[in-house]
Scaffold this active site. Sequence first.
Site, mmCIF file in Angstrom:
data_model
loop_
_atom_site.group_PDB
_atom_site.id
_atom_site.type_symbol
_atom_site.label_atom_id
_atom_site.label_comp_id
_atom_site.label_asym_id
_atom_site.label_seq_id
_atom_site.Cartn_x
_atom_site.Cartn_y
_atom_site.Cartn_z
ATOM 1 N N GLU A 164 27.682 43.329 -25.277
ATOM 2 C CA GLU A 164 26.778 42.473 -24.492
ATOM 3 C C GLU A 164 27.565 41.490 -23.628
ATOM 4 O OE1 GLU A 164 23.832 40.757 -27.093
ATOM 5 O OE2 GLU A 164 23.030 42.717 -27.624
ATOM 6 N N GLU A 175 23.415 49.177 -31.080
ATOM 7 C CA GLU A 175 22.965 48.095 -31.963
ATOM 8 C C GLU A 175 21.451 48.122 -32.006
ATOM 9 O OE1 GLU A 175 25.105 44.374 -31.403
ATOM 10 O OE2 GLU A 175 23.279 43.308 -31.962
#
Length: 804
Positions: free
Chosen positions: A420, A497
Amino acid sequence: MVKKTGIVLVLLLSIASFSQTKKARIVEDFNKNWNFKLGDYPQAINANFNIADWRTLNLPHDWSIEGAFDKDSKTKQAQGFLPAGKGWYRKVFTIPANWKNKAISIEFDGVFKNSEVFINGHSLGIRPNGYISFGYELSQYLYFGKPNVIAVKVDNDAQPNSRWYTGSGIYRNVRLVVSEKLHVAKWGTYVTTPEVSAQKASVNCEVTIDNENASAKEFKLVTSIVNANNVEVANSTSIEKFEPKTSAKKVHNLTVNQPKLWDTENPYMYKVLTRIYENSKLIDNYETPLGFRFFSFDAEKGFSLNGKPTKILGVCLHHDNGALGAVENIHAVKRKLKILKEMGANAIRMAHNPHSLEMMQLCDEMGFIVQDEAFDVWKKKKVTNDYHKDWDAWHKQDLEDFIKRDRNHPSVMMWSIGNEIREQFDSTGIAITRELAQIVKSLDKTRPVTSALTENVIEKNFIYQSGALDLLGFNYKHEDYKDFPVRFKGQKILASESVSALETRGHYDQPSDVIKTWPPKYGAPFDGNADWTVSAYDQVKSYWGATHEDNWKTIKKQDFMAGTFIWTGFDYIGEPDPYPYPARSSYFGIIDLAGFPKDVYYMYQSEWTTKPVLHIFPHWNWTAGQEVDVWAYYNNADEVELFLNGKSLGKKSKQNDDLHISWRVKFEPGTIKAISRKGGKVVLEKEIKTAGEASKIALVANKKTLKNDSYDLVYVTVSITDKDGNLVPNANNLIDFEVIGGGKLVGVDNGYQAGWDSFKANSCKVFNGKCIAIIQSNGKKENIQLKASTGIDILAKAIEIKVE
Ligand code: GAL
């Protein structure tokens, strides 16, 4: 300076025993007998510095976990309110005079963070990144046959610097490596298997050799492959000549017939032994792990291992070891991986940084597919003092060292260059992604480069747009996956994720009541309680995440999806999102911080394994007449029948894509029992009884014997039961511990996310009936007695653990 003499003697003894071994290379445990003090002591690099008031300790060591939780701590909630700061380590050691012509280096597996290492007053270098393994050549600064002083400054003062708990100090292993001046370089082998089949495997061994001598050297280089029984199955030899002060790569190609393949069920390991002989004398030996496997990611068919379609059933893990803090210990890691293996997990994502050597070794040996991850931030920060400050000066070297250290592990099947990353929203992300992918490829082309991406419209994501990713990692938004084969045609895809649901072990708010306000609002009072617990029915989730069931239902049906990594396998210290103070550790784990599975563990076990599973919950201590939701996770059966005090409440079975069944039951004390059947035959039975008053302590150790090596750990589960041995589900007694003999108490925990007592205390409150005591060998060969006692009503209990 009496202390110093003691240290010198101990070292000389251990050196004497090393010289008797047949191996040429000496790899010495360098963890013992360091001195440590919190604060900043630049003068400690000098030999005559007075360390009278410094502690003596063995590494690995994390000073943060020893400190008190403090609401005003600079580390803040994300890092678990524990202290950071600066600290110095120092060790005096003597090496034999006859090592004068050797190459001697020191290796640190990880120091958090900003370390600077000094030998006899000379700075060897700094290393800002707290997760990277690094080393220094010492020879030129050493005194032979006389005391040397190594000092390590650790600076973890600038806070906050992480989104999770990091720990502080030399928290991983340290070793001394001694070889001749002609030797295999650090991380000097690169072993690949260009062809693997059941009939034959070809092995390419590239070895970097350093000749640090002032003269040319002629030598024999021998590469052997040995199987798990140390039987040689292939070898290759060449005669080499190296000029003075040179370093070069040499390649040996070998073939292994009928190789045993490595997979997640039978992780068969070979070893590559690299040996250097000079005039027939062995002068260096170096070992590299080897496993034969082939794998592929496919845009339509997902992942396959050795040609077999295999879903990646993974969990993300942070590096802490619960009550031990960041202290790395192979026994702690083994316990975690064993619990995950029993659940059916076959993969680990190393969130979000390089993990320890022990973790990598155990993933090889225990059969986990690894997504190895380098960074959580690049140039743009996530928190004020994080790695972005070191990015320009260090990212290239850190990434290279990370790949070189880990590229021989057969478990590693993906390189993640970031999680991210902020640059996904910024066009600078394109160039950086390309640069990082190129660095990875220059060192290893055998695994795909990936990155964990988030954004509403991934097509606009600059990391994606770089075109440099071989495998697209998506975090969350499982509802969108169904469109991916069209949106990302031809691309290989992984749910890097997922989930981020929240549970507190053993706490139950009834879904039938609570569901009325579903979905929970971020941080709304309904989804948590005043005591900072949340329900362990799979019903509380972060706004960006999904329940375990919703996520898995989606992924299991999508063949194109290589698999998923659940956030997270275990709770970890820090990031109790979305709950504020006093919560201090995460709720995301399938397993709590103490290592006790939450109920949803059994949902995965029923789906991810083929062994028969039947798990019912909640506990059976409620108020008479109260309506209770009874859930069951099961597999290998057509139906489950539930009984209350012998009376059937009906048979149920999962319909469509259900992952559990449930009954609404009017509580009456007694026994709730479930029986699963297949074709009318009983598969499993499970029952829970209403517990009476707390009256006993039960102690169960996770192993029978402990090695007296001063590292080995035993985890003792402490439960409060009634007189008949039923767990008292709401017990919260304070347990006092006493350890006698060959062990010491190194941590206590009960898995409660808002607990504010030290993990290092000699006592622990059980939480929902349970806590854990972690005992470490103290080096003495004496059996251990752990005594646990509480108030007058409950008998003290002791357990004996054999020490060998
Ligand atoms: C993700 C992030 C993880 C963790 C998680 C919590 O977005 O990648 O590091 O913060 O959220 O839900």
